[in-house]
Scaffold this motif. Structure first.
Motif, PDB file in Angstrom:
ATOM      1  N   ALA A  13       1.745  -3.867 -13.671  1.00 41.46           N
ATOM      2  CA  ALA A  13       2.107  -2.648 -14.402  1.00 41.46           C
ATOM      3  C   ALA A  13       3.612  -2.361 -14.295  1.00 41.46           C
ATOM      4  CB  ALA A  13       1.300  -1.472 -13.849  1.00 41.46           C
ATOM      5  N   MET A  14       4.133  -2.363 -13.070  1.00 40.86           N
ATOM      6  CA  MET A  14       5.533  -1.966 -12.881  1.00 40.86           C
ATOM      7  C   MET A  14       6.484  -3.087 -13.308  1.00 40.86           C
ATOM      8  SD  MET A  14       6.678   0.877 -12.093  1.00 40.86           S
ATOM      9  CE  MET A  14       8.382   1.398 -12.159  1.00 40.86           C
ATOM     10  N   GLY A  15       6.124  -4.334 -12.968  1.00 40.51           N
ATOM     11  CA  GLY A  15       6.971  -5.461 -13.350  1.00 40.51           C
ATOM     12  C   GLY A  15       7.108  -5.556 -14.866  1.00 40.51           C
ATOM     13  N   VAL A  34       7.484 -14.486 -13.024  1.00 38.59           N
ATOM     14  CA  VAL A  34       6.470 -15.202 -12.251  1.00 38.59           C
ATOM     15  C   VAL A  34       5.427 -14.184 -11.805  1.00 38.59           C
ATOM     16  CG1 VAL A  34       7.752 -14.978 -10.063  1.00 38.59           C
ATOM     17  CG2 VAL A  34       6.017 -16.734 -10.284  1.00 38.59           C
ATOM     18  N   ASP A  35       4.173 -14.644 -11.733  1.00 37.79           N
ATOM     19  CA  ASP A  35       3.108 -13.808 -11.190  1.00 37.79           C
ATOM     20  C   ASP A  35       2.074 -14.725 -10.559  1.00 37.79           C
ATOM     21  OD1 ASP A  35       2.057 -10.656 -11.837  1.00 37.79           O
ATOM     22  OD2 ASP A  35       0.575 -12.096 -11.108  1.00 37.79           O
ATOM     23  N   ALA A  36       1.489 -14.263  -9.440  1.00 39.44           N
ATOM     24  CA  ALA A  36       0.467 -15.065  -8.761  1.00 39.44           C
ATOM     25  C   ALA A  36      -0.764 -15.229  -9.640  1.00 39.44           C
ATOM     26  CB  ALA A  36       0.099 -14.389  -7.438  1.00 39.44           C
ATOM     27  N   PRO A  72       2.739  -6.480  -5.040  1.00 38.86           N
ATOM     28  CA  PRO A  72       2.165  -5.505  -4.094  1.00 38.86           C
ATOM     29  C   PRO A  72       3.050  -5.389  -2.841  1.00 38.86           C
ATOM     30  CG  PRO A  72       0.469  -6.977  -4.938  1.00 38.86           C
ATOM     31  CD  PRO A  72       1.781  -7.535  -5.406  1.00 38.86           C
ATOM     32  N   ASN A  73       2.924  -4.260  -2.152  1.00 37.07           N
ATOM     33  CA  ASN A  73       3.841  -3.945  -1.042  1.00 37.07           C
ATOM     34  C   ASN A  73       3.887  -5.030   0.035  1.00 37.07           C
ATOM     35  OD1 ASN A  73       4.006  -1.594  -2.463  1.00 37.07           O
ATOM     36  ND2 ASN A  73       2.732  -0.402  -1.060  1.00 37.07           N
ATOM     37  N   THR A  74       2.747  -5.660   0.330  1.00 37.49           N
ATOM     38  CA  THR A  74       2.717  -6.659   1.411  1.00 37.49           C
ATOM     39  C   THR A  74       3.595  -7.862   1.078  1.00 37.49           C
ATOM     40  OG1 THR A  74       0.782  -7.653   0.385  1.00 37.49           O
ATOM     41  CG2 THR A  74       0.374  -6.103   2.206  1.00 37.49           C
TER      42      THR A  74
HETATM   43  N1  LIG Z   1       8.776   3.225  -8.800  1.00 38.04           N
HETATM   44  C1  LIG Z   1       7.585   3.671  -9.117  1.00 38.04           C
HETATM   45  O1  LIG Z   1       7.407   4.819  -9.521  1.00 38.04           O
HETATM   46  C2  LIG Z   1       6.408   2.777  -9.008  1.00 38.04           C
HETATM   47  C3  LIG Z   1       5.248   3.016  -9.769  1.00 38.04           C
HETATM   48  C4  LIG Z   1       4.182   2.115  -9.654  1.00 38.04           C
HETATM   49  C5  LIG Z   1       4.268   1.049  -8.777  1.00 38.04           C
HETATM   50  N2  LIG Z   1       5.404   0.868  -8.043  1.00 38.04           N
HETATM   51  C6  LIG Z   1       5.497  -0.260  -7.091  1.00 38.04           C
HETATM   52  O2  LIG Z   1       5.551  -1.463  -7.816  1.00 38.04           O
HETATM   53  C7  LIG Z   1       4.884  -2.497  -7.085  1.00 38.04           C
HETATM   54  C8  LIG Z   1       3.831  -3.123  -7.989  1.00 38.04           C
HETATM   55  O3  LIG Z   1       2.894  -2.132  -8.354  1.00 38.04           O
HETATM   56  P1  LIG Z   1       1.993  -2.300  -9.671  1.00 38.04           P
HETATM   57  O4  LIG Z   1       1.343  -0.997  -9.895  1.00 38.04           O
HETATM   58  O5  LIG Z   1       2.793  -2.931 -10.753  1.00 38.04           O
HETATM   59  O6  LIG Z   1       0.913  -3.355  -9.137  1.00 38.04           O
HETATM   60  P2  LIG Z   1       0.092  -4.417  -9.993  1.00 38.04           P
HETATM   61  O7  LIG Z   1      -1.081  -4.807  -9.160  1.00 38.04           O
HETATM   62  O8  LIG Z   1      -0.147  -3.891 -11.380  1.00 38.04           O
HETATM   63  O9  LIG Z   1       1.109  -5.665 -10.144  1.00 38.04           O
HETATM   64  C9  LIG Z   1       1.477  -6.503  -9.083  1.00 38.04           C
HETATM   65  C10 LIG Z   1       1.514  -7.938  -9.607  1.00 38.04           C
HETATM   66  O10 LIG Z   1       2.098  -8.780  -8.605  1.00 38.04           O
HETATM   67  C11 LIG Z   1       1.405 -10.034  -8.647  1.00 38.04           C
HETATM   68  N3  LIG Z   1       1.637 -10.722  -7.368  1.00 38.04           N
HETATM   69  C12 LIG Z   1       1.015 -10.538  -6.177  1.00 38.04           C
HETATM   70  N4  LIG Z   1       1.593 -11.326  -5.228  1.00 38.04           N
HETATM   71  C13 LIG Z   1       2.573 -12.017  -5.845  1.00 38.04           C
HETATM   72  C14 LIG Z   1       3.528 -12.971  -5.406  1.00 38.04           C
HETATM   73  N5  LIG Z   1       3.589 -13.364  -4.127  1.00 38.04           N
HETATM   74  N6  LIG Z   1       4.390 -13.493  -6.300  1.00 38.04           N
HETATM   75  C15 LIG Z   1       4.342 -13.111  -7.610  1.00 38.04           C
HETATM   76  N7  LIG Z   1       3.456 -12.200  -8.084  1.00 38.04           N
HETATM   77  C16 LIG Z   1       2.608 -11.640  -7.208  1.00 38.04           C
HETATM   78  C17 LIG Z   1      -0.030  -9.648  -8.929  1.00 38.04           C
HETATM   79  O11 LIG Z   1      -0.770 -10.750  -9.451  1.00 38.04           O
HETATM   80  C18 LIG Z   1       0.139  -8.513  -9.924  1.00 38.04           C
HETATM   81  O12 LIG Z   1       0.111  -8.957 -11.266  1.00 38.04           O
HETATM   82  C19 LIG Z   1       4.314  -1.840  -5.831  1.00 38.04           C
HETATM   83  O13 LIG Z   1       5.190  -2.052  -4.779  1.00 38.04           O
HETATM   84  C20 LIG Z   1       4.280  -0.363  -6.179  1.00 38.04           C
HETATM   85  O14 LIG Z   1       4.428   0.464  -5.035  1.00 38.04           O
HETATM   86  C21 LIG Z   1       6.460   1.684  -8.154  1.00 38.04           C
END
Ligand SMILES: NC(=O)c1ccc[n+]([C@@H]2O[C@H](COP(=O)([O-])OP(=O)(O)OC[C@H]3O[C@@H](n4cnc5c(N)ncnc54)[C@H](O)[C@@H]3O)[C@@H](O)[C@H]2O)c1
Length: 360
Positions: A13-15, A34-36, A72-74
């Protein structure tokens, strides 16, 4: 001027939001994703850029000038370190890491590689927050006495379909949502020396809390409170009141109140309450209200402008890894206090990573 070539790591979502912003920006271009999850290739195809199978492949084949980490955060720290090893400046989404110890790891990596890390606490780029900071920090309120922040809204039931959102570590409003409020309060009011917090799961009965109440003591001597709940149909939250993200219901209300010796300020309407010049002080005397005008702008876009300047070496990161680690340490102190019932010291979660490895 040559465009800054940026890569996005994590196309969820955020990317995807970051990638789309880059594509619309005149100072930078998107060179790959890139995405996993291979299914996220569709984002790259839609935007017309290469989709690589691994972070290393993306960095080595596209050789970006900078990278945005939205995993994700981890995964924030291991992925950011892959960038730093190649001296690629990085914008890491908030929170900087999932544990204070991991955050400290990144602080050290950025220092040793002499490569900038910007943490995505994008609210600091919002003109409303910037103006509130000027008013609070530059004396419009006199000496800061206290601040009261309310974050109250209703998460939809479907939000909790994802198991991780119901469980600790990882789920719950503290690390997902209130990390923003805690970062903003540090930015606006200064460092926090002690917290005392209560958490409650009385409404949903999940492992994660649905409501929190946090007391803060700032280094300056000012006091603060944060009352938060994600289970109430209420109109007082940063999201609802700033209108920053169109996904949220918008209500023209205030969610933060700053109290000073010379005046008070309601945010985000930026209503400044003071005695008219030359009039006496006291509760029997009328206050005047003045609304401070600010031109709205998208903070994510402003953050991207700033990241481009960071990559060019023109700006120091507004929120560097250490600053992001301080906000995470504050959240860790809130968690500690809510779990133990005792006051907690944020600095204790920053100074010695070996004692700060509790997952939030
Ligand atoms: N600034 C903001 O207001 C805001 C809002 C939402 C989310 N975020 C942050 O953005 C980050 C992502 O959140 P999201 O909601 O987009 O999550 P999400 O689950 O929608 O997206 C995360 C993506 O990362 C991929 N991924 C996981 N491990 C990976 C790796 N090692 N290499 C490449 N891709 C990998 C997953 O397959 C997934 O598509 C989080 O840290 C969240 O806290 C920030």
């Amino acid at each position: 001027m040559r465009k800054i070539r940026l890569a996005v790591i994590g196309a969820g979502a955020m990317g995807t939001r970051h990638a789309e912003l880059i594509c619309r920006h005149e100072a930078c271009s998107l060179v790959g994703l890139v995405d996993a999850d291979p299914e996220r290739r569709m984002v790259a195809e839609r935007l017309g850029v290469p989709f690589r199978a691994s972070v290393d492949a993306l960095l080595d084949q596209e050789r970006p000038d900078g990278a945005i980490v939205a995993t994700p955060n981890t995964q924030h720290v291991p992925v950011a370190e892959s960038c730093l090893r190649r001296s690629v400046p990085v914008l890491v989404e908030k929170p900087v890491a999932d544990t204070p110890a991991q955050a400290w790891h990144l602080v050290e990596a950025a220092r040793s590689r002499r490569t900038p890390v910007l943490v995505g606490h994008h609210r600091r780029h919002n003109p409303l927050i910037c103006q509130a900071r000027r008013l609070v920090r530059e004396g419009a309120l006199g000496q800061l006495v206290g601040v009261s922040a309310l974050w109250a809204l209703c998460k939809p039931d479907e939000y909790f379909v994802e198991a991780w959102r119901r469980q600790r570590p990882g789920g719950g409003p503290l690390l997902i949502n209130l990390i923003h409020e805690l970062d903003s309060l540090r930015f606006l009011c200064g460092e926090v020396s002690q917290v005392h917090a209560y958490a409650s799961a009385a409404v949903r009965g999940l492992e994660v809390e649905d409501s929190l109440c946090i007391s803060l003591r700032f280094d300056s001597g000012a006091l603060g409170t944060v009352l938060a709940s994600d289970t109430t149909p209420a109109a007082w939250s940063y999201e609802a009141n700033t209108g920053e993200n169109p996904v949220y219901f918008h209500a023209a209300e205030n969610c933060y109140h700053f109290l000073g010796t010379e005046g008070s300020l309601a945010f985000p309407r930026l209503e400044l309450w003071r005695y008219p010049p030359g009039t006496p002080r006291g509760w029997q005397h009328g206050l005047e209200k003045r609304a401070v005008e600010v031109t709205p702008a998208d903070p994510l876009r402003l953050q991207l402008d700033h990241f481009c300047r960071v990559v060019r070496g023109e700006d120091e990161p507004l929120v560097d890894a250490l600053d992001g680690a301080r906000t995470l340490a504050l959240a860790a102190a809130v968690r500690e206090s809510a779990d133990t019932g005792q006051p907690a010291d944020p600095a204790a979660h920053l100074a010695d990573p070996s004692t700060a490895s509790n997952r939030l």
